[in-house]
Design a protein around this motif. Sequence first.
Motif, PDB file in Angstrom:
ATOM      1  N   GLY A 342       0.812  -1.214   0.000  1.00 53.41           N
ATOM      2  CA  GLY A 342       0.000   0.000   0.000  1.00 53.41           C
ATOM      3  C   GLY A 342       0.840   1.256   0.000  1.00 53.41           C
ATOM      4  N   GLN A 343       1.953   1.205   0.712  1.00 49.95           N
ATOM      5  CA  GLN A 343       2.839   2.373   0.760  1.00 49.95           C
ATOM      6  C   GLN A 343       3.483   2.632  -0.596  1.00 49.95           C
ATOM      7  OE1 GLN A 343       5.498   1.336   3.938  1.00 49.95           O
ATOM      8  NE2 GLN A 343       4.100   2.001   5.557  1.00 49.95           N
ATOM      9  N   SER A 344       3.696   1.557  -1.358  1.00 49.09           N
ATOM     10  CA  SER A 344       4.335   1.722  -2.667  1.00 49.09           C
ATOM     11  C   SER A 344       3.317   1.964  -3.775  1.00 49.09           C
ATOM     12  CB  SER A 344       5.157   0.473  -3.016  1.00 49.09           C
ATOM     13  OG  SER A 344       4.312  -0.647  -3.152  1.00 49.09           O
ATOM     14  N   GLY A 345       2.026   1.940  -3.390  1.00 45.79           N
ATOM     15  CA  GLY A 345       0.977   2.209  -4.369  1.00 45.79           C
ATOM     16  C   GLY A 345       0.604   1.019  -5.207  1.00 45.79           C
ATOM     17  N   GLY A 346       1.171  -0.156  -4.918  1.00 51.51           N
ATOM     18  CA  GLY A 346       0.878  -1.352  -5.700  1.00 51.51           C
ATOM     19  C   GLY A 346      -0.260  -2.138  -5.102  1.00 51.51           C
ATOM     20  N   SER A 347      -0.621  -3.198  -5.774  1.00 47.27           N
ATOM     21  CA  SER A 347      -1.668  -4.089  -5.292  1.00 47.27           C
ATOM     22  C   SER A 347      -1.188  -5.519  -5.411  1.00 47.27           C
ATOM     23  CB  SER A 347      -2.949  -3.907  -6.107  1.00 47.27           C
ATOM     24  OG  SER A 347      -3.910  -4.882  -5.731  1.00 47.27           O
ATOM     25  N   GLN A 348      -1.442  -6.300  -4.342  1.00 48.38           N
ATOM     26  CA  GLN A 348      -0.990  -7.690  -4.362  1.00 48.38           C
ATOM     27  C   GLN A 348      -2.141  -8.666  -4.556  1.00 48.38           C
ATOM     28  OE1 GLN A 348       1.478  -8.881  -1.161  1.00 48.38           O
ATOM     29  NE2 GLN A 348       2.906  -7.217  -1.406  1.00 48.38           N
ATOM     30  N   LYS A 349      -3.357  -8.133  -4.802  1.00 50.66           N
ATOM     31  CA  LYS A 349      -4.464  -9.062  -4.994  1.00 50.66           C
ATOM     32  C   LYS A 349      -4.207  -9.918  -6.228  1.00 50.66           C
ATOM     33  CE  LYS A 349      -9.458  -9.434  -5.103  1.00 50.66           C
ATOM     34  NZ  LYS A 349     -10.747  -8.757  -4.946  1.00 50.66           N
ATOM     35  N   VAL A 350      -4.375 -11.212  -6.074  1.00 49.61           N
ATOM     36  CA  VAL A 350      -3.991 -12.146  -7.127  1.00 49.61           C
ATOM     37  C   VAL A 350      -5.068 -12.225  -8.198  1.00 49.61           C
ATOM     38  CG1 VAL A 350      -3.504 -14.566  -7.616  1.00 49.61           C
ATOM     39  CG2 VAL A 350      -2.568 -13.482  -5.568  1.00 49.61           C
ATOM     40  N   ASP A 351      -4.666 -12.211  -9.463  1.00 56.28           N
ATOM     41  CA  ASP A 351      -5.552 -12.411 -10.596  1.00 56.28           C
ATOM     42  C   ASP A 351      -5.572 -13.903 -10.907  1.00 56.28           C
ATOM     43  OD1 ASP A 351      -6.755 -12.659 -13.076  1.00 56.28           O
ATOM     44  OD2 ASP A 351      -5.970 -10.731 -13.795  1.00 56.28           O
ATOM     45  N   THR A 352      -6.675 -14.555 -10.549  1.00 53.49           N
ATOM     46  CA  THR A 352      -6.729 -16.002 -10.696  1.00 53.49           C
ATOM     47  C   THR A 352      -6.639 -16.431 -12.143  1.00 53.49           C
ATOM     48  OG1 THR A 352      -8.160 -16.015  -8.759  1.00 53.49           O
ATOM     49  CG2 THR A 352      -8.010 -18.053 -10.003  1.00 53.49           C
ATOM     50  N   GLU A 353      -7.167 -15.616 -13.050  1.00 50.09           N
ATOM     51  CA  GLU A 353      -7.106 -15.991 -14.463  1.00 50.09           C
ATOM     52  C   GLU A 353      -5.660 -16.093 -14.912  1.00 50.09           C
ATOM     53  OE1 GLU A 353      -9.169 -14.765 -18.693  1.00 50.09           O
ATOM     54  OE2 GLU A 353      -9.049 -13.300 -17.091  1.00 50.09           O
ATOM     55  N   LYS A 354      -4.800 -15.186 -14.409  1.00 52.14           N
ATOM     56  CA  LYS A 354      -3.387 -15.257 -14.763  1.00 52.14           C
ATOM     57  C   LYS A 354      -2.729 -16.470 -14.126  1.00 52.14           C
ATOM     58  CE  LYS A 354      -2.799 -10.263 -15.471  1.00 52.14           C
ATOM     59  NZ  LYS A 354      -2.150  -9.033 -14.967  1.00 52.14           N
ATOM     60  N   GLN A 355      -3.218 -16.857 -12.928  1.00 52.72           N
ATOM     61  CA  GLN A 355      -2.657 -18.040 -12.275  1.00 52.72           C
ATOM     62  C   GLN A 355      -2.829 -19.273 -13.161  1.00 52.72           C
ATOM     63  OE1 GLN A 355      -4.804 -18.291  -8.585  1.00 52.72           O
ATOM     64  NE2 GLN A 355      -3.266 -17.154  -7.469  1.00 52.72           N
ATOM     65  N   PHE A 356      -3.996 -19.339 -13.830  1.00 54.43           N
ATOM     66  CA  PHE A 356      -4.297 -20.495 -14.650  1.00 54.43           C
ATOM     67  C   PHE A 356      -3.860 -20.305 -16.097  1.00 54.43           C
ATOM     68  CE2 PHE A 356      -7.488 -21.247 -11.268  1.00 54.43           C
ATOM     69  CZ  PHE A 356      -7.192 -22.560 -10.998  1.00 54.43           C
ATOM     70  N   ALA A 357      -3.164 -19.215 -16.387  1.00 54.33           N
ATOM     71  CA  ALA A 357      -2.780 -18.926 -17.773  1.00 54.33           C
ATOM     72  C   ALA A 357      -2.027 -20.107 -18.364  1.00 54.33           C
ATOM     73  CB  ALA A 357      -1.907 -17.680 -17.828  1.00 54.33           C
ATOM     74  N   GLY A 358      -2.354 -20.411 -19.599  1.00 53.16           N
ATOM     75  CA  GLY A 358      -1.682 -21.527 -20.268  1.00 53.16           C
ATOM     76  C   GLY A 358      -2.364 -22.849 -20.063  1.00 53.16           C
ATOM     77  N   SER A 359      -3.457 -22.869 -19.264  1.00 52.47           N
ATOM     78  CA  SER A 359      -4.115 -24.146 -18.985  1.00 52.47           C
ATOM     79  C   SER A 359      -5.362 -24.336 -19.819  1.00 52.47           C
ATOM     80  CB  SER A 359      -4.488 -24.226 -17.508  1.00 52.47           C
ATOM     81  OG  SER A 359      -5.447 -23.237 -17.181  1.00 52.47           O
ATOM     82  N   ASN A 360      -5.641 -23.433 -20.772  1.00 53.22           N
ATOM     83  CA  ASN A 360      -6.868 -23.524 -21.536  1.00 53.22           C
ATOM     84  C   ASN A 360      -6.702 -24.248 -22.865  1.00 53.22           C
ATOM     85  OD1 ASN A 360      -8.214 -22.212 -19.579  1.00 53.22           O
ATOM     86  ND2 ASN A 360      -8.190 -20.208 -20.544  1.00 53.22           N
ATOM     87  N   ASP A 361      -5.596 -24.915 -23.070  1.00 52.03           N
ATOM     88  CA  ASP A 361      -5.444 -25.682 -24.299  1.00 52.03           C
ATOM     89  C   ASP A 361      -5.816 -27.129 -24.052  1.00 52.03           C
ATOM     90  OD1 ASP A 361      -2.861 -27.377 -23.770  1.00 52.03           O
ATOM     91  OD2 ASP A 361      -2.428 -25.363 -23.024  1.00 52.03           O
ATOM     92  N   ASN A 362      -5.988 -27.870 -25.104  1.00 51.46           N
ATOM     93  CA  ASN A 362      -6.435 -29.251 -24.985  1.00 51.46           C
ATOM     94  C   ASN A 362      -5.285 -30.227 -24.818  1.00 51.46           C
ATOM     95  OD1 ASN A 362      -9.092 -28.531 -25.177  1.00 51.46           O
ATOM     96  ND2 ASN A 362      -9.100 -28.616 -27.415  1.00 51.46           N
ATOM     97  N   THR A 363      -4.080 -29.729 -24.534  1.00 51.19           N
ATOM     98  CA  THR A 363      -2.939 -30.627 -24.356  1.00 51.19           C
ATOM     99  C   THR A 363      -2.651 -30.865 -22.886  1.00 51.19           C
ATOM    100  OG1 THR A 363      -1.369 -28.768 -24.363  1.00 51.19           O
ATOM    101  CG2 THR A 363      -1.904 -29.781 -26.489  1.00 51.19           C
ATOM    102  N   GLU A 364      -3.543 -30.361 -21.993  1.00 56.54           N
ATOM    103  CA  GLU A 364      -3.337 -30.556 -20.561  1.00 56.54           C
ATOM    104  C   GLU A 364      -3.351 -32.052 -20.249  1.00 56.54           C
ATOM    105  OE1 GLU A 364      -5.107 -28.513 -16.573  1.00 56.54           O
ATOM    106  OE2 GLU A 364      -6.528 -29.179 -18.079  1.00 56.54           O
TER     107      GLU A 364
END
Length: 373
Positions: A342-364
């Motif tokens: 908060g002091q640095s003006g950033g945000s640490q809330k996690v974007d879940t869609e980015k967490q799963f990035a790369g998992s939407n293909d059919n080669t899982e």
Amino acid sequence: MGVEVSVEGLTKSFGSQNIWRDVTLTLPEGEVSALLGPSGTGKSVFLKALIGLLHPEQGSVIVDGTDITKCSSKELYEIRKLFGVLFQDGALFGSMSLFDNTAFPLREHTKKSESDIRSIVMEKLDLVGLGDAGDKLPGEISGGMRKRAGLARALVLDPQIILCDEPDSGLDPVRTAYISQLLIDINAEIDATILIVTHNINIARTIPDNIGMLFRKELVMFGPREVLLTSDEPAVKQFLSGDRFGPIGMSEEKDDATAAQEQELADAGIGGGGTKDDFSEIIPQVQPNPGMPERKASARHRQRVEDMMHELPESAQKAIRQSQEAEDEVRRNNAEAQERSGQSGGSQKVDTEKQFAGSNDNTEQFPAYRGGN
């Protein structure tokens, strides 16, 4: 806030085959609980009994003050709206896209406009990392993706009670960790009562507030997670370690000859293949991601455990104290990290869609306490 689910003396059979008998437990409001047990002990049957899909021969299931074993069909229909259910296989409609599968409860139970439905559905699909896969059919995606789509559908009505039947099946260990974290974050956000049926010991050690175990047609115990994890009950210790030596066999009832043969092997120094992890060393419970609300259930659970502490075994009391100290340390670290952010003006809330990035293909590929009887 989530509602309490109270089960008293529940017994279920299919014909002459008894599944379980006299199951009594309470899922505390807003807390996360897990139910363990060998395959075939009726854990999925128990979930179906909680939502009235199966009717027990004896006992009661009281949800938000209503006994669903005795209520009318109309009352049961309304009670079911409190639930979100992630079925073991996802249970998606094969002819519908993931978007339409997720939208189904909204179209069935609400009068929302299609624009509102689209907004809600996309939010839930994004939450489980499937924001770009809404137009795909269940047959076009991997088993793990179907599981996550099922979770999105379970969450679409913002339920007060969430039932998850093996949420980790079909998922690799990394995405299992993401799903586990997501359940904790959801609990922090909407304070829902959550019950997870799982065989995943890591989930059982780190996610729930409470753990129960079914074995030989009975509830072995149910209570704070530290009670089961430090238990000396042979079936519990064997299940946690994954060892073939013990009361659990390939069939649920191990015969005397097999037990004697295994004991001879153990006496000869031959191992049963299980892990040698010390489960009495309690791992700190997973906390919500930085930027998420603090779990209200944590304070309620701690107070409830304090009230029953004098009833618990000494080993459980010690483990609970150590676990509380470790969790307090994690919370302090999270608060300090968030303050720095908060002091640095950033945000640490996690974007879940980015967490799963790369998992939407059919080669899982990798897709209250009861003592032992």
